[in-house]
Motif scaffolding. Structure first.
Motif: not given
Length: 335
Positions: A106-107, A189-192, A198-203, A211-214
């Motif tokens: 549910i993240e 699930n990071t495709s949407y 955003t994950l890349d920008e967050m390093g 991480a996905i939730s953040d």
């Protein structure tokens, strides 16, 4: 037992001023059953977080505020945790608790306003995940009989922002608890949308449910107004789906119209794009308007009137229909 002439302004995220002739917060199923017995024949309105409702009038009846609280791990298998959550729990706080405990699934639904009880009713979803994917069963109280009934996945008849509780059983049951089937070995699930970007920008180099939730929280905060600052109910309209042939016709006229193929063969078009193209983004009308960053969100800047917001929604629907031949349907319940 019941409070009388209670302001509902603090009980709806639009911040609309309306009064309930009778009001009661139930904190146990017994209290709910007693309230229903004592209010027989009165109109009923059940509120959770008030984040999916537009009040257009005072409510001459009983408003029941869901105050059922508790989160419990009731079963565990090699692959899943089964978590029973009382319907009055805040949805986002439950998501954070799940992440803290390593319960996955549910993240992607972080920072969605409202309560747990409303989640299956609406089949809430965001960033490629919907409640039905992690749902096991729920318990709901039948208003007519006062009896608890268990509903499994199939019986809830989930659809896009829909369930049996918004259709055939609308107004007949009050959801008391929801049991979720959450993962131990997580599928991320990071495709949407902009999650991966955003994950890349967050390093972030090591994927995790936190991480996905953040990332989801960061995206939502950048796009959506905080109801504590500006009154709103999140996405006001559902994203419409059209037949492929109709989508191709639209694309011939509007070359940049976005579309997403659906399992049923239809094409989903973002309502936000339609509303923006119809010229509504950022428009204000006195103390209400359309949000400047996300045209799917109608806002109350303070002192707004529920009927005025309803009329604005109607005007947007008519405008989109005239320009694109597509009917928008509210996701928000208009009372």
């Amino acid at each position: 037992m019941f409070e009388k002439n209670v302001s509902l302004k603090s009980y709806n995220t639009f911040g609309i001023e309306a009064k309930a002739s009778h009001f009661f917060t139930f904190r146990s199923v017994d209290q709910l059953q007693q309230a229903l017995e004592q209010s027989a024949g009165m109109p009923l309105l059940v509120l959770g977080g008030g984040s999916n409702v537009l009040l257009t009038r005072d409510f001459e009846g009983l408003v029941l505020k869901n105050g059922l609280m508790g989160v419990e791990l009731i079963e565990e298998t090699e692959e899943h945790y089964y978590i029973k959550v009382q319907a009055g729990e805040n949805w986002h706080q439950f998501v954070l608790k799940a992440i803290e405990n390593g319960w996955g699934g549910i993240e992607n639904l972080s920072l969605i306003p409202g309560t747990v009880g409303a989640a299956p009713m609406q089949n809430i979803g965001a960033y490629g995940v919907e409640i039905e994917q992690v749902f096991d069963h729920l318990e709901a109280l039948e208003i007519a009989s006062g009896q608890l009934r268990r509903f499994n996945h199939a019986e809830c008849a989930f659809g896009y922002r829909e369930s049996v509780f918004k259709k055939e059983l609308k107004g007949r049951f009050i959801i008391c608890s929801v049991t979720f089937k959450l993962t131990k070995a997580h599928e991320f699930n990071t495709s949407y949308g902009a999650i991966q970007q955003t994950l890349d920008e967050m390093g972030v180099t090591q994927l995790s449910i936190k991480a996905i939730s953040d990332a989801v929280i960061k995206i939502r905060q950048s796009k959506l107004p905080d109801p504590a600052q500006i009154g709103n109910a999140g996405s006001f309209f559902k994203n419409p789906s059209v037949d492929k042939i109709d989508y191709e016709g639209l694309k011939a006229e509007f070359t940049n119209v976005p579309g997403y193929n659906q399992p049923d063969g239809k094409v989903k078009i973002p309502a936000a794009w339609l509303i923006e193209q119809a010229g509504w983004k950022g428009k204000t009308f006195g103390n209400i308007g359309v949000h400047k960053l996300q045209p799917l969100v109608l806002v109350n800047y303070g002192g707004g009137n529920g009927n005025a917001i309803k009329e604005l929604a109607f005007d947007i629907q008519a405008s989109v229909s005239q320009k694109f031949g597509i009917e928008l349907h509210p996701e928000v319940n208009i009372i």
